[in-house]
Design a protein around this motif. Sequence first.
Motif, PDB file in Angstrom:
ATOM      1  N   ALA A 183       0.849  -1.193   0.000  1.00  0.00           N
ATOM      2  CA  ALA A 183       0.000   0.000   0.000  1.00  0.00           C
ATOM      3  C   ALA A 183       0.881   1.238   0.000  1.00  0.00           C
ATOM      4  N   ARG A 184       0.258   2.368  -0.266  1.00  0.00           N
ATOM      5  CA  ARG A 184       0.955   3.647  -0.163  1.00  0.00           C
ATOM      6  C   ARG A 184      -0.042   4.715   0.243  1.00  0.00           C
ATOM      7  N   ILE A 185       0.469   5.821   0.752  1.00  0.00           N
ATOM      8  CA  ILE A 185      -0.378   6.911   1.230  1.00  0.00           C
ATOM      9  C   ILE A 185      -0.245   8.116   0.299  1.00  0.00           C
ATOM     10  N   MET A 186      -1.376   8.765   0.040  1.00  0.00           N
ATOM     11  CA  MET A 186      -1.382  10.042  -0.667  1.00  0.00           C
ATOM     12  C   MET A 186      -1.932  11.090   0.285  1.00  0.00           C
ATOM     13  N   VAL A 187      -1.254  12.236   0.361  1.00  0.00           N
ATOM     14  CA  VAL A 187      -1.769  13.350   1.149  1.00  0.00           C
ATOM     15  C   VAL A 187      -2.264  14.417   0.192  1.00  0.00           C
ATOM     16  N   MET A 188      -3.468  14.923   0.468  1.00  0.00           N
ATOM     17  CA  MET A 188      -4.070  15.979  -0.355  1.00  0.00           C
ATOM     18  C   MET A 188      -4.243  17.229   0.496  1.00  0.00           C
ATOM     19  N   GLU A 189      -3.852  18.353  -0.059  1.00  0.00           N
ATOM     20  CA  GLU A 189      -3.893  19.620   0.662  1.00  0.00           C
ATOM     21  C   GLU A 189      -4.632  20.655  -0.179  1.00  0.00           C
ATOM     22  N   ILE A 190      -5.571  21.357   0.436  1.00  0.00           N
ATOM     23  CA  ILE A 190      -6.259  22.469  -0.229  1.00  0.00           C
ATOM     24  C   ILE A 190      -5.480  23.747   0.057  1.00  0.00           C
ATOM     25  N   VAL A 191      -5.060  24.436  -1.000  1.00  0.00           N
ATOM     26  CA  VAL A 191      -4.256  25.649  -0.835  1.00  0.00           C
ATOM     27  C   VAL A 191      -4.832  26.768  -1.701  1.00  0.00           C
ATOM     28  N   SER A 201     -11.027  35.436   4.232  1.00  0.00           N
ATOM     29  CA  SER A 201     -11.883  35.017   3.135  1.00  0.00           C
ATOM     30  C   SER A 201     -11.378  33.728   2.505  1.00  0.00           C
ATOM     31  N   ILE A 202     -10.063  33.654   2.249  1.00  0.00           N
ATOM     32  CA  ILE A 202      -9.512  32.456   1.624  1.00  0.00           C
ATOM     33  C   ILE A 202      -9.568  31.286   2.584  1.00  0.00           C
ATOM     34  N   ASP A 203      -9.409  31.538   3.893  1.00  0.00           N
ATOM     35  CA  ASP A 203      -9.505  30.466   4.887  1.00  0.00           C
ATOM     36  C   ASP A 203     -10.889  29.824   4.841  1.00  0.00           C
ATOM     37  N   GLY A 204     -11.924  30.635   4.689  1.00  0.00           N
ATOM     38  CA  GLY A 204     -13.281  30.106   4.605  1.00  0.00           C
ATOM     39  C   GLY A 204     -13.470  29.234   3.380  1.00  0.00           C
ATOM     40  N   LYS A 205     -12.899  29.635   2.242  1.00  0.00           N
ATOM     41  CA  LYS A 205     -13.011  28.847   1.019  1.00  0.00           C
ATOM     42  C   LYS A 205     -12.257  27.521   1.142  1.00  0.00           C
ATOM     43  N   ILE A 206     -11.110  27.563   1.835  1.00  0.00           N
ATOM     44  CA  ILE A 206     -10.348  26.324   2.044  1.00  0.00           C
ATOM     45  C   ILE A 206     -11.139  25.354   2.914  1.00  0.00           C
ATOM     46  N   ARG A 207     -11.748  25.877   3.992  1.00  0.00           N
ATOM     47  CA  ARG A 207     -12.535  25.007   4.882  1.00  0.00           C
ATOM     48  C   ARG A 207     -13.713  24.378   4.125  1.00  0.00           C
ATOM     49  N   ALA A 208     -14.402  25.189   3.319  1.00  0.00           N
ATOM     50  CA  ALA A 208     -15.542  24.666   2.561  1.00  0.00           C
ATOM     51  C   ALA A 208     -15.104  23.591   1.566  1.00  0.00           C
ATOM     52  N   ALA A 209     -13.990  23.828   0.871  1.00  0.00           N
ATOM     53  CA  ALA A 209     -13.499  22.843  -0.088  1.00  0.00           C
ATOM     54  C   ALA A 209     -13.061  21.565   0.614  1.00  0.00           C
ATOM     55  N   LEU A 210     -12.455  21.713   1.791  1.00  0.00           N
ATOM     56  CA  LEU A 210     -12.033  20.539   2.561  1.00  0.00           C
ATOM     57  C   LEU A 210     -13.222  19.679   2.957  1.00  0.00           C
ATOM     58  N   GLU A 211     -14.267  20.342   3.425  1.00  0.00           N
ATOM     59  CA  GLU A 211     -15.462  19.601   3.847  1.00  0.00           C
ATOM     60  C   GLU A 211     -16.073  18.842   2.671  1.00  0.00           C
ATOM     61  N   ASP A 212     -16.147  19.494   1.491  1.00  0.00           N
ATOM     62  CA  ASP A 212     -16.704  18.837   0.307  1.00  0.00           C
ATOM     63  C   ASP A 212     -15.821  17.667  -0.131  1.00  0.00           C
ATOM     64  N   LEU A 213     -14.497  17.878  -0.103  1.00  0.00           N
ATOM     65  CA  LEU A 213     -13.580  16.822  -0.515  1.00  0.00           C
ATOM     66  C   LEU A 213     -13.655  15.635   0.439  1.00  0.00           C
ATOM     67  N   GLU A 214     -13.707  15.931   1.730  1.00  0.00           N
ATOM     68  CA  GLU A 214     -13.785  14.859   2.714  1.00  0.00           C
ATOM     69  C   GLU A 214     -15.084  14.077   2.557  1.00  0.00           C
TER      70      GLU A 214
END
Length: 539
Positions: A183-191, A201-214
């Motif tokens: 197996a291997r691990i992939m890490v995904m980061e919203i930036v 403002s950008i912090d809010g967009k990152i949180r929203a995108a993270l929630e949708d991705l998760e």
Amino acid sequence: MSTEPVAGKYQVVIVDDELVIRNGLRSVVDWGTLGFEIAGVFGSASELLEWLPTGTADVLLVDICMPGMDGLQLIGNAKACRKGLVPVVLSGYDNFEYAQAAIDRGVYGYLLKPVREAQLEELFHRLRRLLDDRARHQALDTAVAESDAARQLMLLLHEGTIDPSGLQRLLVAYPTLSHFPSARIMVMEIVPARYCAEESSIDGKIRAALEDLEAWLRQVCPAVRLPDRPIIPVVFTGDEQESLRIARDCFRRAEAMISDRDVTLSAAVGRPAGRLDELHFSMVSAESELQRRRYEGTGILIEPGEDRRQTPIHEDVEYGELDDFAGFAHAVVETDPDTAQQVIRHLFSNLTDECVSDLRLVETRIWSFIEQVSSQLTLYGIPAEIARRQLYTAFERSLSWPTYAIAAEAMDVEVEKFLGVTEGYRHDPRNAAIMDAVRFIRANLAEDISLEQLAERAQMSNSYFSRLFKHVVGEKFKDYLINNRLAAAKQRLSETSDKVYAVAESVGFRDHHYFSDVFKRKIGVTPLEYRHRSRSGKS
């Protein structure tokens, strides 16, 4: 050697063969306020290694040049004895070779002698955050490993009933199992996709995108989100090629899902693991590879491969010279934001060209730039400590952005602020008097110079002149005079064949024995040793 009982804070051990330096490091900062305590102070590598098996230490503060076993050798032996020990190196040399060798041994910080109080405090503030983060991750590891979901997954893996092409829950801490599908691990980061002055403002967009991705990931596999970080790690089982294929497919689908926002996806794949208890190393590998986004950019999946980092293109140029610190200082004095911003962009461009992803090397480069600029600005009445603090804070904020390109955009704004802060200092007549004293010192290093002489020249009392000098220049008068004389001595030792006593006299030391003692205490080696190393390309 001295030790003392400690409890409740991170423990620091100091190793240096000079008693004056050991005592100075012990008292130069308020360690308790920083969250540290001195667990032991040692005069040699052998003393530390004898104490370490039974002692407690989190941080090793060590001189790089010592008789017998040097600092770099000691770091390797100490880390083998004490798992998790974080080394910080002291050195009288600022070349890339030493810094790179130290980084290769897992060194967190590289401090140049003489060590400044502000520099030491900044480094240990950052180190405290690192150690706190590590403690939180260890707590998370334990919680995940003990959860019902983790136990159930380990049982399924052990029984071999999981489809090897499926996506499974990330496990951070694992008990040892004898059988485990590759197996291997992939890490995904919203930036952020670009610089934005409104960080909230950008912090809010990152949180929203993270929630949708998760939420999307949980439709295909349970995923674990690391606390307080915009990162989602997932594990892919299967052979080496199959797990990589699935990771690429997952990245493309995730990228498409957030493509219409002001954020972007940055991701990296770790090296494959053949056993359950090795998945942690795949995670470390993935996070390390993810740092390459600083120069490779975002919106791509970074895969394991040959490290693109190289020896700097300009090996014979010291830190700061590549980045034209004199040009930046001149632009500040002339209130020329365009030129100042151009210099900063050149600095980040060099980091990109040289493929530097390790933040410790970045901080070494930037701290040298800040020191050189601050020294230049004191000649124009801008207090060194003000310049250091403002510039360091500006770079720290800018480097929180995901790439050097965006960091350069952020620094455009920071440079404007910096010019506004410094402009008022240049027109203060008190600062002008101190700058006159600084120029007098630099022009007359070979002469006898006293604080009383300069105070009279500035038409101030001795005590007021002394306080104002330290405020503007950032050092006490005596320290500034000695450090400038030593800098001039280092140059003469490197460029001439003059006898040591002649070099000492040429920079204002009347007693060459005293000169040699001060040189060894401040620089870490004798004048002759410094000359030899400078001419052999090691200084």
